[in-house]
Design a protein around this motif. Structure first.
Motif, PDB file in Angstrom:
ATOM      1  N   ALA A   9      -0.878  13.289 -24.283  1.00  0.00           N
ATOM      2  CA  ALA A   9      -2.103  13.901 -23.825  1.00  0.00           C
ATOM      3  C   ALA A   9      -0.699  14.668 -22.405  1.00  0.00           C
ATOM      4  N   VAL A  10      -1.762  15.032 -21.480  1.00  0.00           N
ATOM      5  CA  VAL A  10      -1.020  15.583 -20.525  1.00  0.00           C
ATOM      6  C   VAL A  10      -1.349  15.739 -19.306  1.00  0.00           C
ATOM      7  N   SER A  11      -0.411  15.949 -18.152  1.00  0.00           N
ATOM      8  CA  SER A  11      -0.977  15.715 -16.420  1.00  0.00           C
ATOM      9  C   SER A  11       0.297  16.750 -15.446  1.00  0.00           C
ATOM     10  N   ASP A  12      -0.525  17.240 -14.613  1.00  0.00           N
ATOM     11  CA  ASP A  12       1.023  18.134 -13.813  1.00  0.00           C
ATOM     12  C   ASP A  12       2.141  17.890 -13.973  1.00  0.00           C
ATOM     13  N   SER A  13       2.558  16.403 -14.162  1.00  0.00           N
ATOM     14  CA  SER A  13       3.885  16.155 -13.956  1.00  0.00           C
ATOM     15  C   SER A  13       4.579  16.334 -16.048  1.00  0.00           C
ATOM     16  N   TYR A  14       3.807  15.423 -16.308  1.00  0.00           N
ATOM     17  CA  TYR A  14       4.423  15.223 -17.534  1.00  0.00           C
ATOM     18  C   TYR A  14       3.223  15.539 -18.970  1.00  0.00           C
ATOM     19  N   ILE A  15       3.982  15.772 -19.787  1.00  0.00           N
ATOM     20  CA  ILE A  15       2.977  16.060 -20.785  1.00  0.00           C
ATOM     21  C   ILE A  15       4.095  14.543 -22.599  1.00  0.00           C
ATOM     22  N   VAL A  16       3.043  13.653 -22.645  1.00  0.00           N
ATOM     23  CA  VAL A  16       3.400  12.519 -23.330  1.00  0.00           C
ATOM     24  C   VAL A  16       3.483  12.426 -25.042  1.00  0.00           C
ATOM     25  N   ALA A  17       3.577  12.367 -26.235  1.00  0.00           N
ATOM     26  CA  ALA A  17       3.856  12.427 -27.097  1.00  0.00           C
ATOM     27  C   ALA A  17       3.617  11.156 -27.829  1.00  0.00           C
ATOM     28  N   HIS A  18       3.529  10.336 -28.843  1.00  0.00           N
ATOM     29  CA  HIS A  18       3.029   9.526 -29.639  1.00  0.00           C
ATOM     30  C   HIS A  18       3.879   9.332 -31.228  1.00  0.00           C
ATOM     31  N   LYS A  19       4.860   8.303 -31.062  1.00  0.00           N
ATOM     32  CA  LYS A  19       5.677   8.877 -32.581  1.00  0.00           C
ATOM     33  C   LYS A  19       5.269   7.144 -33.092  1.00  0.00           C
ATOM     34  N   PRO A  20       4.529   7.226 -34.113  1.00  0.00           N
ATOM     35  CA  PRO A  20       3.840   6.168 -34.921  1.00  0.00           C
ATOM     36  C   PRO A  20       4.893   5.617 -35.847  1.00  0.00           C
ATOM     37  N   ASP A  21       5.872   6.013 -35.834  1.00  0.00           N
ATOM     38  CA  ASP A  21       6.648   4.844 -36.931  1.00  0.00           C
ATOM     39  C   ASP A  21       7.467   3.806 -36.092  1.00  0.00           C
ATOM     40  N   GLU A  22       7.392   4.641 -34.470  1.00  0.00           N
ATOM     41  CA  GLU A  22       8.286   3.040 -34.042  1.00  0.00           C
ATOM     42  C   GLU A  22       6.713   2.534 -32.842  1.00  0.00           C
ATOM     43  N   GLY A  23       6.063   2.676 -32.703  1.00  0.00           N
ATOM     44  CA  GLY A  23       4.802   2.514 -31.349  1.00  0.00           C
ATOM     45  C   GLY A  23       5.193   2.697 -30.046  1.00  0.00           C
ATOM     46  N   LYS A  24       5.688   4.229 -30.186  1.00  0.00           N
ATOM     47  CA  LYS A  24       6.568   4.349 -29.019  1.00  0.00           C
ATOM     48  C   LYS A  24       5.478   5.823 -28.383  1.00  0.00           C
ATOM     49  N   LEU A  25       6.633   6.277 -27.616  1.00  0.00           N
ATOM     50  CA  LEU A  25       5.984   7.746 -26.891  1.00  0.00           C
ATOM     51  C   LEU A  25       7.397   8.466 -26.568  1.00  0.00           C
ATOM     52  N   VAL A  26       6.955   9.456 -26.326  1.00  0.00           N
ATOM     53  CA  VAL A  26       7.759   9.969 -26.499  1.00  0.00           C
ATOM     54  C   VAL A  26       7.184  11.570 -24.609  1.00  0.00           C
ATOM     55  N   LEU A  27       8.085  11.024 -23.632  1.00  0.00           N
ATOM     56  CA  LEU A  27       7.991  11.594 -21.792  1.00  0.00           C
ATOM     57  C   LEU A  27       8.613  12.886 -22.060  1.00  0.00           C
ATOM     58  N   TYR A  28       8.100  13.993 -21.883  1.00  0.00           N
ATOM     59  CA  TYR A  28       8.705  15.564 -21.327  1.00  0.00           C
ATOM     60  C   TYR A  28       8.152  15.431 -20.083  1.00  0.00           C
ATOM     61  N   ASP A  29       9.585  15.708 -19.103  1.00  0.00           N
ATOM     62  CA  ASP A  29       9.021  16.132 -17.598  1.00  0.00           C
ATOM     63  C   ASP A  29       8.803  17.171 -17.517  1.00  0.00           C
ATOM     64  N   PHE A  30       7.787  18.368 -16.768  1.00  0.00           N
ATOM     65  CA  PHE A  30       7.883  20.000 -16.564  1.00  0.00           C
ATOM     66  C   PHE A  30       9.260  20.413 -15.966  1.00  0.00           C
ATOM     67  N   LEU A  31       8.958  19.111 -14.979  1.00  0.00           N
ATOM     68  CA  LEU A  31      10.286  19.663 -13.431  1.00  0.00           C
ATOM     69  C   LEU A  31      11.985  19.822 -14.314  1.00  0.00           C
ATOM     70  N   THR A  32      11.692  18.416 -15.090  1.00  0.00           N
ATOM     71  CA  THR A  32      13.442  18.403 -15.308  1.00  0.00           C
ATOM     72  C   THR A  32      13.810  19.105 -16.824  1.00  0.00           C
ATOM     73  N   LYS A  33      12.699  19.570 -17.433  1.00  0.00           N
ATOM     74  CA  LYS A  33      12.395  20.138 -18.954  1.00  0.00           C
ATOM     75  C   LYS A  33      12.927  18.977 -19.591  1.00  0.00           C
ATOM     76  N   GLN A  34      13.416  17.700 -19.109  1.00  0.00           N
ATOM     77  CA  GLN A  34      14.022  16.622 -20.368  1.00  0.00           C
ATOM     78  C   GLN A  34      13.014  15.775 -20.656  1.00  0.00           C
ATOM     79  N   THR A  35      13.282  14.952 -21.997  1.00  0.00           N
ATOM     80  CA  THR A  35      12.544  14.094 -22.444  1.00  0.00           C
ATOM     81  C   THR A  35      13.212  12.628 -22.548  1.00  0.00           C
TER      82      THR A  35
END
Length: 431
Positions: free
Chosen positions: A280-306
């Motif tokens: 899923a994507v917004s103005d600030s972030y993009i979030v991706a699903h990590k199905p093996d662990e049931g977690k989310l990976v968040l990418y910050d467009f401003l800081t370029k960090q996950t």
């Protein structure tokens, strides 16, 4: 020396033989008598055993009769109880059917009155200056968006308008009509299973199809863009397109700007299984699903960090709504799913609300009015308000049993990709 005559020897021999014969006869008679006694004893024991066996057989027959009698009685009791329960079920079903018919009649009556009221309101708006006042309210909102955070009591709404200058977002209660039904517009064949579809700025469709992104325009033309991996998710936001691709045990997120044929890698992460992942994507972030662990990976467009985020329960589908908050659909062992709205604050997920009892929910999206659409595997769609209230359930036989990641153009058109029917179905949203 004394010698016996032959006659004397012969007499002695016969005498010895007779004696031996008598001894043998006596011994044989003794053996016969002993055998007779043993046989008599064996017969007595045999008779006794048979008598015991006969008694046991009689007792078993009695017990068997008792068991059959008890079984017959229990079967009869169960049959009577089943008949009573069946009658109760039929009676309850009849009463429930009558109630549903009564509610349906009442709803139809209310719908007619509501449509009549809406018609009068539209006529009144055409004959008055309400339209001009609504335009003035929109201009006032646009001015406030450029200022500091302020609470404004809007004169044309029942609730205040909250303006957040930091995120340039406006949350406003307005007179938006609830979606009432779906009308089939078209079925676009994509030739293979498609798990994700999205509208781009010009109204065309992009569909994730295996290792391709297929471009479907409004005129029926199609084109395919080859990708590096299996495309799990394709998203459009602002003027960019984002793809989440699966390459072996790695997930890679790309940004395509301005041409979808040219893409740049944003980030990647490992995943120990090959289950479909969504993003899923917004103005600030993009979030991706990590199905093996049931977690989310968040990418910050401003800081370029996950960052790794851990929701309360394992996510199934993701979607950012207009206010920048994240919707997470979770599945459980029983087919009753939960939709949770989170605010991303300092790389933490803060729960805003939770909507439960969404039976067989499978995919989520939202329209420009803020209404949330939850597609199920039962050819239905739940309509959820921005506050997490279930407003309506829409049924349409053209909806797929296994919907993919959906997308809405404005508030008028919904596309539902079908994972098992190799098509993307476009619906007109009726209000």
């Amino acid at each position: 020396m004394f010698y016996l005559s032959s006659d004397a020897v012969t007499d002695h021999t016969f005498s010895s033989l007779n004696t031996l014969k008598e001894e043998i006869t006596v011994h044989f008679n003794n053996l016969l008598q002993s055998a007779d006694e043993k046989l008599t004893e064996i017969c007595k024991v045999d008779k006794q055993i048979w008598r015991v066996l006969d008694e046991e057989e009689v007792e078993c027959a009695k017990r068997l009769q008792m068991i059959e009698k008890v079984c017959d009685e229990q079967i009869e009791i169960i049959r009577e109880e089943s008949e009573k329960l069946k009658e109760q079920i039929y009676e309850y079903r009849r009463e429930l059917t009558e109630q549903v018919e009564s509610y349906n009649t009442e709803l139809m009556s209310k719908k007619e009155r509501l449509e009549e009221s809406c018609s009068r309101v539209r006529n009144w708006m055409r004959e008055s200056h309400v339209t001009e006042k609504l335009e003035q309210r929109q201009q006032m909102t646009d001015v406030l968006m450029n200022n500091t955070d302020v609470m404004v009591n809007c004169p044309l709404t029942r609730t205040p308008v909250l303006v957040h200058s930091g995120k340039r977002q406006v949350q406003e209660t307005h007179l938006a009509s609830i979606p009432t039904s779906l009308t089939l517009k078209s079925k676009r064949d994509v030739g293979s299973q498609c798990c994700s579809a999205t509208y781009i700025a010009n109204g065309d469709l992009l569909v994730a199809r295996g290792m391709q992104v297929r471009h479907l325009d409004s005129l029926g033309n199609t084109g395919s863009i080859a990708q590096d991996g299996i495309v799990n998710s394709v998203l459009a936001h602002q003027n960019s397109v984002y793809t989440l691709e699966c390459v072996e045990y790695e997930r890679i997120v790309y940004q395509c700007l301005p041409d979808i044929h040219q893409k740049a890698k944003l980030f990647s992460y490992s995943c120990q299984n090959r289950k479909i992942s969504f993003a899923a994507v917004s103005d600030s972030y993009i979030v991706a699903h990590k199905p093996d662990e049931g977690k989310l990976v968040l990418y910050d467009f401003l800081t370029k960090q996950t960052r790794i985020l851990t929701p309360d329960t394992k996510p199934w589908d993701l979607h950012f709504v207009q206010d920048g908050n994240l919707l997470v659909l979770t599945k459980s062992v029983i087919p009753v799913e939960t939709l949770t709205k989170y605010r991303v604050d300092n790389y933490q997920l803060l729960t805003i609300w939770t909507c439960e009892d969404l039976k067989n929910a499978h995919r989520i999206t939202s329209d420009s009015d803020g209404f949330i659409y939850v597609a199920t595997t039962r050819k239905t769609i739940f309509i959820i308000s921005s506050d997490g209230d279930k407003l309506k359930e829409i049924t349409n036989d053209e909806l797929p049993k296994l919907p993919g990641q959906m997308s809405i153009r404005g508030r008028e058109e919904l596309v539902v990709p079908t994972v098992n029917e190799k098509s993307a179905i476009v619906f007109k949203i009726d209000h």
